[in-house]
Design an enzyme around this catalytic site. Structure first.
Site, PDB file in Angstrom:
ATOM      1  N   GLY A  36       0.855  -1.175   0.000  1.00 47.37           N
ATOM      2  CA  GLY A  36       0.000   0.000   0.000  1.00 47.37           C
ATOM      3  C   GLY A  36       0.892   1.225   0.000  1.00 47.37           C
ATOM      4  O   GLY A  36       1.851   1.285   0.783  1.00 47.37           O
ATOM      5  N   GLU A  38       0.605   4.308   1.013  1.00 44.58           N
ATOM      6  CA  GLU A  38       0.701   5.110   2.228  1.00 44.58           C
ATOM      7  C   GLU A  38       1.418   4.358   3.353  1.00 44.58           C
ATOM      8  O   GLU A  38       2.232   4.934   4.074  1.00 44.58           O
ATOM      9  CB  GLU A  38      -0.703   5.539   2.689  1.00 44.58           C
ATOM     10  CG  GLU A  38      -1.431   6.416   1.684  1.00 44.58           C
ATOM     11  CD  GLU A  38      -2.153   5.617   0.592  1.00 44.58           C
ATOM     12  OE1 GLU A  38      -2.697   6.243  -0.327  1.00 44.58           O
ATOM     13  OE2 GLU A  38      -2.165   4.362   0.675  1.00 44.58           O
ATOM     14  N   SER A  39       1.118   3.065   3.501  1.00 41.26           N
ATOM     15  CA  SER A  39       1.818   2.310   4.543  1.00 41.26           C
ATOM     16  C   SER A  39       3.283   2.105   4.179  1.00 41.26           C
ATOM     17  O   SER A  39       4.150   2.043   5.065  1.00 41.26           O
ATOM     18  CB  SER A  39       1.130   0.961   4.794  1.00 41.26           C
ATOM     19  OG  SER A  39       1.091   0.170   3.641  1.00 41.26           O
ATOM     20  N   ASN A  40       3.592   2.009   2.879  1.00 40.99           N
ATOM     21  CA  ASN A  40       5.002   1.956   2.468  1.00 40.99           C
ATOM     22  C   ASN A  40       5.745   3.205   2.930  1.00 40.99           C
ATOM     23  O   ASN A  40       6.854   3.130   3.468  1.00 40.99           O
ATOM     24  CB  ASN A  40       5.120   1.843   0.952  1.00 40.99           C
ATOM     25  CG  ASN A  40       4.702   0.495   0.400  1.00 40.99           C
ATOM     26  OD1 ASN A  40       4.555  -0.473   1.150  1.00 40.99           O
ATOM     27  ND2 ASN A  40       4.491   0.429  -0.902  1.00 40.99           N
ATOM     28  N   ASN A 168       0.220   9.567  -7.586  1.00 45.59           N
ATOM     29  CA  ASN A 168       0.133   8.100  -7.613  1.00 45.59           C
ATOM     30  C   ASN A 168      -1.055   7.599  -8.434  1.00 45.59           C
ATOM     31  O   ASN A 168      -1.938   6.905  -7.919  1.00 45.59           O
ATOM     32  CB  ASN A 168       0.039   7.581  -6.178  1.00 45.59           C
ATOM     33  CG  ASN A 168       1.052   6.480  -5.897  1.00 45.59           C
ATOM     34  OD1 ASN A 168       1.308   5.645  -6.753  1.00 45.59           O
ATOM     35  ND2 ASN A 168       1.610   6.488  -4.704  1.00 45.59           N
ATOM     36  N   VAL A 169      -1.077   7.941  -9.696  1.00 49.64           N
ATOM     37  CA  VAL A 169      -2.230   7.668 -10.562  1.00 49.64           C
ATOM     38  C   VAL A 169      -2.511   6.173 -10.703  1.00 49.64           C
ATOM     39  O   VAL A 169      -1.606   5.372 -10.945  1.00 49.64           O
ATOM     40  CB  VAL A 169      -1.996   8.271 -11.965  1.00 49.64           C
ATOM     41  CG1 VAL A 169      -3.149   7.915 -12.893  1.00 49.64           C
ATOM     42  CG2 VAL A 169      -1.851   9.789 -11.866  1.00 49.64           C
ATOM     43  N   LYS A 227       9.610  13.350  -9.975  1.00 53.30           N
ATOM     44  CA  LYS A 227      10.381  12.105 -10.021  1.00 53.30           C
ATOM     45  C   LYS A 227      10.705  11.738 -11.459  1.00 53.30           C
ATOM     46  O   LYS A 227       9.837  11.760 -12.322  1.00 53.30           O
ATOM     47  CB  LYS A 227       9.589  10.988  -9.342  1.00 53.30           C
ATOM     48  CG  LYS A 227       9.393  11.185  -7.849  1.00 53.30           C
ATOM     49  CD  LYS A 227       8.393  10.202  -7.260  1.00 53.30           C
ATOM     50  CE  LYS A 227       6.977  10.563  -7.628  1.00 53.30           C
ATOM     51  NZ  LYS A 227       5.971   9.729  -6.930  1.00 53.30           N
ATOM     52  N   ALA A 258       9.233   1.983  -5.432  1.00 49.05           N
ATOM     53  CA  ALA A 258      10.356   2.918  -5.488  1.00 49.05           C
ATOM     54  C   ALA A 258       9.907   4.359  -5.219  1.00 49.05           C
ATOM     55  O   ALA A 258      10.590   5.119  -4.518  1.00 49.05           O
ATOM     56  CB  ALA A 258      11.048   2.828  -6.844  1.00 49.05           C
ATOM     57  N   ASP A 260       7.385   5.292  -3.419  1.00 51.35           N
ATOM     58  CA  ASP A 260       7.053   5.425  -2.003  1.00 51.35           C
ATOM     59  C   ASP A 260       8.322   5.565  -1.166  1.00 51.35           C
ATOM     60  O   ASP A 260       8.359   6.338  -0.195  1.00 51.35           O
ATOM     61  CB  ASP A 260       6.262   4.203  -1.533  1.00 51.35           C
ATOM     62  CG  ASP A 260       4.990   3.996  -2.332  1.00 51.35           C
ATOM     63  OD1 ASP A 260       4.397   5.000  -2.772  1.00 51.35           O
ATOM     64  OD2 ASP A 260       4.596   2.830  -2.530  1.00 51.35           O
TER      65      ASP A 260
END
Length: 320
Positions: A36, A38-40, A168-169, A227, A258, A260
């Protein structure tokens, strides 16, 4: 309630990784992981010395318990994660065509996280965050999640909490037209924006990193970091602009995660007082480390690993 460096909110799912490469119909088995965005970022920033909280909703099922337990074990605060018996935890599968090509298949429709809404937001908890990290995945999950994101970013701005946003599309979740509009409208409210080139093209029609950054700076975003994959990143932050080269790696094992890792390192470095050029360089290094490891978050470095990798790369460059 203790202050937190970063709080993030979003869906984490169980990830089923194939035991061998090739089309999934020929894969005999999988091993269970989790993934995930956000958790990453939460795990990555925690490993780099930040105090981080992750807010989400999981199913009252074994997959939900597995995810919550794993993220807690990484040192991330999961006290605001809700478990519900009304919807299941999402699942997704990776398909490895070859070493450089990975496809992802999501089974997340009507998942527990997609049922999140503004009414559930723990505002007293959120007030303790120095920075709120959001992504463009959450508003794509459902109408209630989309409204929650707009309400949350508006509230955070009014409270004076820094907001970072990674577009993050995920075009498998919604139409290109809706994604472009919603992500644009969220992006222009961020304090720190972290798009890639494809996301810049979608949101503002530009493919040049300088033009992407300039567009959002003119819209009022103080810090834009674009990025560029293996080429590094271009930043336009508080009046300073430069491109920071990436770190070359010999073998790419798994490119997912990567971005994240990059976000986790940039945001944690910024909160720890690094200059923007240093923060971006550390982000590039973290991204390079992650692509050399299997899994979404397993390769996220701690501070010692990140510093050692950067020092070794500098030494190698000197010896060439």
């Amino acid at each position: 309630m203790n202050p937190m460096d970063i709080v993030t909110i979003g869906e984490t799912m169980v990830l089923m990784s194939p035991q061998k490469s090739g089309p999934l119909r020929y894969v005999p088995g999988f091993h269970k992981q989790m993934g995930g965005a956000e958790s990453n970022v939460a795990i990555g920033a925690t490993r780099l010395g930040c105090s981080v909280g992750w807010i989400s909703q999981v199913g009252d099922d074994e997959f939900g318990r597995y995810i919550t337990q794993n993220i807690r074990s990484e040192g991330v605060d999961v006290s605001q994660v809700v478990s519900t018996g009304k919807a299941p935890t999402g699942v997704f599968f990776k398909e490895k065509k070859n070493a450089k090509q990975t496809r992802v298949y999501y089974y997340r429709a009507n998942s527990a996280a997609s049922q999140m809404s503004t009414e559930q937001l723990p505002y007293e908890y959120l007030k303790n965050a120095r920075l709120l990290h959001l992504t463009g995945i959450t508003p794509a999950l459902s109408e209630s999640c989309k409204q929650m994101m707009f309400d949350l970013i508006t509230w955070a701005k009014a409270e004076g909490i820094l907001v970072s946003f990674d577009p993050n599309v995920r075009l498998t979740l919604w139409s290109k037209e809706e994604a472009a509009q919603v992500l644009h409208d969220l992006a222009i409210q961020a304090d720190i924006l972290l798009p890639g080139i494809p996301e810049g093209e979608l949101m503002c029609g530009e493919s040049d990193p300088v033009k992407i950054a300039s567009y959002f700076r003119q819209k009022g975003v103080d810090n834009v970091i674009v990025k560029l994959g293996p080429e590094g990143a271009y930043y336009d932050c508080e009046g300073e602009q430069a491109q920071v080269s990436g770190f070359k790696v010999d073998t790419v094992v798994d490119s997912i995660g990567a971005g994240d890792a990059f976000a986790a390192a940039v945001l944690s470095s910024h909160l720890q007082g690094f200059r923007w050029d240093e923060a971006v360089k550390r982000g590039n290094a973290a991204g390079a480390l992650v692509v050399m490891t299997e899994g979404d978050y397993e390769g996220l470095p701690d501070t010692e690993e990140l510093d050692a990798f950067m020092a070794q790369k500098i030494e190698d460059d000197v010896l060439r």
